[in-house]
Write a protein that holds these residues in place. Structure first.
Motif, short mmCIF file in Angstrom:
data_model
loop_
_atom_site.label_atom_id
_atom_site.label_comp_id
_atom_site.label_asym_id
_atom_site.label_seq_id
_atom_site.Cartn_x
_atom_site.Cartn_y
_atom_site.Cartn_z
N ILE A 4 -2.63 -9.13 9.27
CA ILE A 4 -2.99 -10.54 9.44
C ILE A 4 -3.18 -11.19 8.08
CG2 ILE A 4 -4.80 -12.11 10.24
CD1 ILE A 4 -5.16 -10.27 12.64
N GLY A 5 -3.87 -10.48 7.19
CA GLY A 5 -4.08 -11.02 5.84
C GLY A 5 -2.79 -11.20 5.08
N PHE A 11 -5.60 -5.81 -1.85
CA PHE A 11 -4.88 -6.93 -2.44
C PHE A 11 -3.94 -7.57 -1.41
CE2 PHE A 11 -0.70 -8.02 -4.32
CZ PHE A 11 -1.05 -9.23 -4.89
N ALA A 12 -3.21 -6.75 -0.67
CA ALA A 12 -2.29 -7.28 0.35
C ALA A 12 -3.05 -8.08 1.40
CB ALA A 12 -1.52 -6.13 1.00
N GLY A 13 -4.21 -7.57 1.80
CA GLY A 13 -5.00 -8.28 2.81
C GLY A 13 -5.63 -9.56 2.30
N SER A 14 -5.70 -9.71 0.98
CA SER A 14 -6.34 -10.90 0.40
C SER A 14 -5.41 -12.11 0.32
CB SER A 14 -6.88 -10.59 -1.00
OG SER A 14 -5.81 -10.42 -1.93
N SER A 28 -3.73 3.13 -3.64
CA SER A 28 -3.38 2.78 -2.26
C SER A 28 -4.46 1.92 -1.63
CB SER A 28 -3.18 4.06 -1.45
OG SER A 28 -2.93 3.75 -0.09
N LEU A 29 -5.73 2.29 -1.83
CA LEU A 29 -6.84 1.54 -1.23
C LEU A 29 -6.94 0.14 -1.80
CD1 LEU A 29 -9.39 1.40 0.51
CD2 LEU A 29 -10.65 2.43 -1.40
N PRO A 82 -9.87 -8.09 3.40
CA PRO A 82 -9.66 -7.02 2.41
C PRO A 82 -10.58 -5.83 2.59
CG PRO A 82 -9.62 -9.16 1.34
CD PRO A 82 -10.09 -9.40 2.75
N THR A 83 -11.82 -6.07 3.02
CA THR A 83 -12.78 -4.99 3.22
C THR A 83 -12.36 -4.06 4.35
OG1 THR A 83 -14.51 -6.54 2.51
CG2 THR A 83 -15.26 -4.51 3.52
#
Length: 241
Positions: free
Chosen positions: A219-220, A151-154, A145-146, A202-203
């Motif tokens: 947003i990412g 990955f989604a945010g990247s 999940s983390l 991502p962080t």
């Protein structure tokens, strides 16, 4: 579209992209294991997983995306193959969409590899360091999940770097953008606005404020889809590269 994607995957055999995809998550897991062996003898699997994911999202992921997009773009920039490709009787946007699909797939594969390498790294540290023992058990679901959220945010970062790599024939501008973005991210870590900087998004999966984390990741994710669409529109209008 499928044939264009298969052609892009076939081109990877002529580049170092696949080697990069193997090396990046492996290096992070090995470094994390070394840090664990040098640290306290009593650690927890949850903290070890989180620190490895943080190392990945903060530094290795942005730099790997930079290198990966440059390598994939240079497959066609190097031999000046774009004039031929753009003359083919297929919609131009498909050529660029295929490259985007390949890059996103490779980043997803690296993320999945890291999920699997974290327990291997922890087990290696326990085996090599006398007395080292991680408490608890590795939570596959929480780790997936983390890292999946990272990955989604990247996607925004991926879209920006791929656009730059395709837009410029030289590999220098996208490298400058990637290195510069990572440098600014280090300086802006503590800034409130820095949370929405593409190289830091991502962080934010590790943020203690769930609302702030969700906003940054969204947003990412959606920003990446929007920028990718703009990239396709822009690149499809070019006559040659």
């Amino acid at each position: 579209m499928i044939s264009a994607i298969l052609a892009e995957f076939a081109k990877l055999r002529r580049s170092l992209a696949l080697l990069l995809c193997v090396a990046a998550p492996t290096m992070v897991s090995v470094l994390s294991a070394v840090i664990l062996m040098e640290g306290e003898k009593t650690g927890e699997w949850a903290m070890f997983s989180m620190s490895t994911a943080a190392m990945w999202s903060f530094f290795m992921l942005p730099m790997t995306v930079t290198a990966l997009t440059v390598l994939i773009a240079q497959i066609d920039h190097g031999p000046k193959a774009w004039n031929h490709l753009l003359a083919l009787p297929v919609p131009r946007w498909r050529l660029y969409a295929a490259k985007a699909f390949v890059v996103i797939s490779l980043v997803a594969a690296m993320s999945a590899a890291l999920i699997a390498l974290i327990p291997a790294a922890g087990a290696m540290a326990e085996m090599l360091a006398s007395g080292q023992q991680l408490k608890g058990a590795y939570d596959w679901e929480a780790s997936a999940s983390l890292i999946g959220t990272m990955f989604a945010g990247s996607l925004l970062l991926i879209a920006i770097q791929l656009w730059a790599a395709l837009r410029f024939r030289s590999f220098v501008p996208p490298l400058v953008i990637g290195i510069g973005g990572t440098f600014v991210a280090v300086a802006a870590t503590a800034s409130k606005q820095g949370a929405f900087f593409p190289w830091l998004i991502p962080t934010n999966a590790l943020a203690t404020d769930p609302e702030r984390a969700a906003m940054a990741i969204n947003i990412g994710l959606y920003g990446g889809l929007a920028v990718a669409l703009l990239m396709l529109v822009d690149m499809a209008r070019k006559e040659a590269l």
